[in-house]
Design a protein around this motif. Structure first.
Motif, PDB file in Angstrom:
ATOM      1  N   ALA A 196      16.684 -33.996  44.596  1.00  0.00           N
ATOM      2  CA  ALA A 196      15.579 -32.841  44.154  1.00  0.00           C
ATOM      3  C   ALA A 196      16.272 -32.167  43.115  1.00  0.00           C
ATOM      4  N   LYS A 197      17.418 -31.924  42.661  1.00  0.00           N
ATOM      5  CA  LYS A 197      18.024 -31.426  41.505  1.00  0.00           C
ATOM      6  C   LYS A 197      18.027 -32.092  40.562  1.00  0.00           C
ATOM      7  N   GLU A 198      18.178 -33.582  40.543  1.00  0.00           N
ATOM      8  CA  GLU A 198      18.254 -34.592  39.577  1.00  0.00           C
ATOM      9  C   GLU A 198      16.776 -34.580  39.085  1.00  0.00           C
ATOM     10  N   TYR A 199      16.047 -34.786  40.039  1.00  0.00           N
ATOM     11  CA  TYR A 199      14.348 -34.837  39.502  1.00  0.00           C
ATOM     12  C   TYR A 199      13.855 -33.844  38.840  1.00  0.00           C
ATOM     13  N   ALA A 200      14.236 -32.540  39.232  1.00  0.00           N
ATOM     14  CA  ALA A 200      13.889 -31.402  38.455  1.00  0.00           C
ATOM     15  C   ALA A 200      14.427 -31.322  36.907  1.00  0.00           C
ATOM     16  N   MET A 201      15.528 -31.887  36.789  1.00  0.00           N
ATOM     17  CA  MET A 201      16.289 -31.867  35.487  1.00  0.00           C
ATOM     18  C   MET A 201      16.141 -33.440  34.759  1.00  0.00           C
ATOM     19  N   ARG A 202      15.033 -34.029  35.301  1.00  0.00           N
ATOM     20  CA  ARG A 202      14.952 -35.489  34.912  1.00  0.00           C
ATOM     21  C   ARG A 202      14.972 -35.747  33.352  1.00  0.00           C
ATOM     22  N   ASP A 203      14.122 -34.953  32.433  1.00  0.00           N
ATOM     23  CA  ASP A 203      14.043 -35.235  31.311  1.00  0.00           C
ATOM     24  C   ASP A 203      15.333 -34.660  30.590  1.00  0.00           C
ATOM     25  N   THR A 204      16.101 -33.721  31.174  1.00  0.00           N
ATOM     26  CA  THR A 204      17.450 -33.533  30.550  1.00  0.00           C
ATOM     27  C   THR A 204      18.399 -34.654  30.715  1.00  0.00           C
ATOM     28  N   ILE A 205      18.422 -35.037  32.006  1.00  0.00           N
ATOM     29  CA  ILE A 205      19.413 -36.143  32.376  1.00  0.00           C
ATOM     30  C   ILE A 205      19.180 -37.451  31.661  1.00  0.00           C
ATOM     31  N   PHE A 206      17.982 -37.877  31.868  1.00  0.00           N
ATOM     32  CA  PHE A 206      17.616 -39.159  31.372  1.00  0.00           C
ATOM     33  C   PHE A 206      16.794 -39.450  30.277  1.00  0.00           C
ATOM     34  N   GLY A 207      16.784 -38.425  29.277  1.00  0.00           N
ATOM     35  CA  GLY A 207      16.326 -38.211  28.063  1.00  0.00           C
ATOM     36  C   GLY A 207      16.848 -39.038  27.199  1.00  0.00           C
ATOM     37  N   THR A 208      16.392 -38.946  25.963  1.00  0.00           N
ATOM     38  CA  THR A 208      16.941 -39.796  24.750  1.00  0.00           C
ATOM     39  C   THR A 208      18.057 -38.850  23.793  1.00  0.00           C
ATOM     40  N   PRO A 209      19.375 -39.319  24.162  1.00  0.00           N
ATOM     41  CA  PRO A 209      20.202 -40.309  24.585  1.00  0.00           C
ATOM     42  C   PRO A 209      20.294 -39.800  26.139  1.00  0.00           C
ATOM     43  N   ALA A 210      20.415 -40.705  27.123  1.00  0.00           N
ATOM     44  CA  ALA A 210      20.937 -40.295  28.338  1.00  0.00           C
ATOM     45  C   ALA A 210      22.173 -39.573  28.612  1.00  0.00           C
ATOM     46  N   LYS A 211      22.047 -38.525  29.234  1.00  0.00           N
ATOM     47  CA  LYS A 211      23.273 -37.692  29.583  1.00  0.00           C
ATOM     48  C   LYS A 211      24.109 -38.083  30.990  1.00  0.00           C
ATOM     49  N   LYS A 212      25.334 -37.586  31.126  1.00  0.00           N
ATOM     50  CA  LYS A 212      25.935 -37.569  32.337  1.00  0.00           C
ATOM     51  C   LYS A 212      25.529 -36.829  33.447  1.00  0.00           C
ATOM     52  N   PHE A 213      25.529 -37.121  34.612  1.00  0.00           N
ATOM     53  CA  PHE A 213      24.955 -36.361  35.390  1.00  0.00           C
ATOM     54  C   PHE A 213      26.080 -36.036  36.717  1.00  0.00           C
ATOM     55  N   THR A 214      25.737 -35.206  37.439  1.00  0.00           N
ATOM     56  CA  THR A 214      26.737 -34.797  38.676  1.00  0.00           C
ATOM     57  C   THR A 214      25.940 -35.474  40.010  1.00  0.00           C
ATOM     58  N   LYS A 215      26.698 -36.195  40.795  1.00  0.00           N
ATOM     59  CA  LYS A 215      26.010 -36.539  41.970  1.00  0.00           C
ATOM     60  C   LYS A 215      25.970 -35.510  43.207  1.00  0.00           C
TER      61      LYS A 215
END
Length: 215
Positions: A196-215
């Motif tokens: 849920a946290k990743e999806y809420a931040m999806r534009d930031t995490i998987f935007g251009t360029p993609a950024k690292k994320f915490t699991k």
């Protein structure tokens, strides 16, 4: 005088050597992929981003008489792959260990000349392509031999063959190529693939360029 003449000759010969064209960094195409070691065929629609090392493939995989359907997002800089199974309606996340497939022409590639797919006898009956091949070694010390064809105009990939000890032989063919990425959100995984946290931040995490994320 002889030295000057020799330099002029060398410069003239170097100028005659064909130079690789530059393939667009982002494009989309219908793809047909065949892997010889695993004996499976893949048909699908590929979104390809060489700038940020990302692929999105809506694919149909055929192994013998079995067919499976997947939505695969491969984020090579993050070394992560998301695989949504249309039949099972579930998503898996796994480490991405295979090397990035660059469908551009390597700077050290050797030219094998030009040829027409079809015929040059009449206008509109053939496609002029340029052919290149090379060998290179991957970080895992695997020697990869490649040969490909690209359109003479626009430098779009037509076919690509690679062979290595670790990966075996694969062949890719491309159809209906469109330059650019039609949907800027194409590399954002489905909600089923994210927390849920990743999806809420999806534009930031998987935007251009993609950024690292915490699991």
């Amino acid at each position: 005088m002889n030295a000057i003449l020799l330099l002029c000759v060398v410069g003239f010969v170097a100028a005659q050597q064909p130079q690789p064209c530059v393939t667009p960094q982002q494009w989309e195409a219908n793809l047909f992929d065949y892997s010889e070691p695993n004996r499976f065929m893949v048909r699908g629609r590929l979104s390809y981003d060489a700038t940020n090392h990302r692929e999105r493939l809506l694919e149909e995989v055929e192994v013998g008489n079995d067919r499976e359907y997947y939505d695969v997002i491969a984020l090579f800089d993050l070394q992560t792959e998301f695989i949504y199974n249309y039949k099972a309606h579930n998503c898996s996340r796994q480490p991405l260990t295979r090397p990035w497939r660059d469908f551009g022409i390597r700077p050290d590639a050797r030219s094998f000349g030009e040829a027409y797919i079809g015929t040059s006898a009449l206008p509109g009956l053939g496609l002029l392509v340029t052919m290149w091949g090379t060998n290179h070694t991957t970080p895992s010390n695997d020697t990869v031999r490649t040969f490909g064809t690209w359109t003479y105009r626009a430098c779009l990939p037509v076919s690509f063959i690679s062979h290595s000890t670790q990966m075996g032989r694969t062949q890719s063919s491309f159809f209906d190529i469109v330059a650019g990425i039609s949907d800027p959100n194409v590399f954002i995984p489905r909600p089923e693939c994210l927390t849920a946290k990743e999806y809420a931040m999806r534009d930031t995490i998987f935007g251009t360029p993609a950024k690292k994320f915490t699991k």
